[in-house]
Motif scaffolding. Sequence first.
Motif, PDB file in Angstrom:
ATOM      1  N   LYS A   1      31.904  51.562  39.064  1.00  0.00           N
ATOM      2  CA  LYS A   1      32.733  50.270  39.284  1.00  0.00           C
ATOM      3  C   LYS A   1      33.852  50.634  40.499  1.00  0.00           C
ATOM      4  O   LYS A   1      34.550  49.804  40.737  1.00  0.00           O
TER       5      LYS A   1
ATOM      6  N   ASN B   1      31.229  44.616  36.922  1.00  0.00           N
ATOM      7  CA  ASN B   1      31.578  44.281  38.219  1.00  0.00           C
ATOM      8  C   ASN B   1      32.355  45.367  38.877  1.00  0.00           C
ATOM      9  O   ASN B   1      32.865  46.282  38.215  1.00  0.00           O
TER      10      ASN B   1
ATOM     11  N   SER C   1      33.532  45.332  31.804  1.00  0.00           N
ATOM     12  CA  SER C   1      32.921  44.254  32.724  1.00  0.00           C
ATOM     13  C   SER C   1      31.760  44.755  33.941  1.00  0.00           C
ATOM     14  O   SER C   1      32.369  45.848  34.365  1.00  0.00           O
TER      15      SER C   1
ATOM     16  N   GLU D   1      42.750  47.410  35.306  1.00  0.00           N
ATOM     17  CA  GLU D   1      42.073  48.099  36.135  1.00  0.00           C
ATOM     18  C   GLU D   1      42.704  49.398  36.980  1.00  0.00           C
ATOM     19  O   GLU D   1      42.577  50.112  37.706  1.00  0.00           O
TER      20      GLU D   1
ATOM     21  N   SER E   1      34.665  38.794  37.047  1.00  0.00           N
ATOM     22  CA  SER E   1      33.600  39.513  35.793  1.00  0.00           C
ATOM     23  C   SER E   1      32.310  38.522  35.948  1.00  0.00           C
ATOM     24  O   SER E   1      32.413  37.487  36.622  1.00  0.00           O
TER      25      SER E   1
ATOM     26  N   HIS F   1      43.626  41.496  39.710  1.00  0.00           N
ATOM     27  CA  HIS F   1      42.407  41.726  39.052  1.00  0.00           C
ATOM     28  C   HIS F   1      41.622  40.166  39.176  1.00  0.00           C
ATOM     29  O   HIS F   1      42.079  39.282  39.382  1.00  0.00           O
TER      30      HIS F   1
HETATM   31 MG    MG Z   1      37.100  43.876  33.743  1.00  0.00          MG
END
Ligand code: MG
Length: 332
Positions: free
Chosen positions: A55, A144, A142, A226, A150, A240
Amino acid sequence: MKDQADILQPLPEALDRASAELASGRLVAFPTETVYGLGASALIDEAVAAIFEAKGRPHFNPLIVHVPDSATAAQHTVFDERATLLAEAFWPGGLTLVLPRRTDTPISLLVSAGLDTMAVRCPAHKVAHDLLKRAGPLAAPSANASGKLSPTQAAHVAASLGTGHGHLAMVLDGGECAIGLESTVIGLPIDGPATLLRPGAVPRKDVEAVLGYELAQAESPDQGSESTQGRSSPGQLASHYAPDAPIALNVTQFDENDVVLAFGAEGGPLPPGSLNLSPTGNLREAAAHLFSMLRALDGVAKGRRIAVMPIPHEGLGEAINDRLSRAAAPRP
Ligand code: MG
Ligand code: AMP
């Protein structure tokens, strides 16, 4: 190392292959009713670490462990009466519980990112459930790249993580996610009140109705999802869920520099390329369309900003507005 992860229909052979990949420490993206998850065996430290790498997450933030049932959750966490009540009401489904870790759990400490708690959820999507039955508990944020939108379709996952990441073994295609918004996260500390850590798929009022009292509010709910830096700077939303185009919220007057994300009645013609989350003003429909429409608008914006019409703050609107605020927050 392949460039592109395979997107596979979730037939039994594909689920068997996915389980084998997970058992060998590789990552498999899978559908849930909320969004697509990037799954790793929660028992294998290296596999969990590979999630952060794939990620591009700058910090080791805690991950949700997905389980096939509440009995499995209770093997790994201190599953108190409140947890039992909430699991009976909302599992399988879009509710995550943050509970004390059991000291004897073999789940990787990395999922807890140094905390003595663990987030657990039993998802309702059949493919997720079938995979969890075969592969055991899966850590899955998620699917992504960090900070981005997402994914609510398998193709979104392939576009965000599909190339250049050798760890992503495959994507199980379960079609479009029915809810399209991440789970609601509730903290249940041993000595403290039930707390809303992140608004999400299950409206706050539904949780409060089952508990019989109001949820406490986290001081800075989920700002560090994140990037943990958000937690120490209250009032500043961590960027985000961000598309590339700039976003403006609560816009009611548009011009040619806008492409519009509408909600409810449009009250006149909108600039070309605009989309409506729900022409009838249905928040459930709007939640399901949110990420895919932001993605589509990002593709046609071409220098214009994405102007979002006001969304009411009730029910799922709380979670929709939470995601939009972060999408609009200053970028790092
Ligand atoms: Mg996420
Ligand atoms: P995502 O990475 O999008 O699946 O989001 C996971 C959410 O769960 C984030 O909001 C995390 O901060 C939250 N979370 C996961 N584990 C914990 C934990 N042990 N304590 C508090 N929040 C957690």
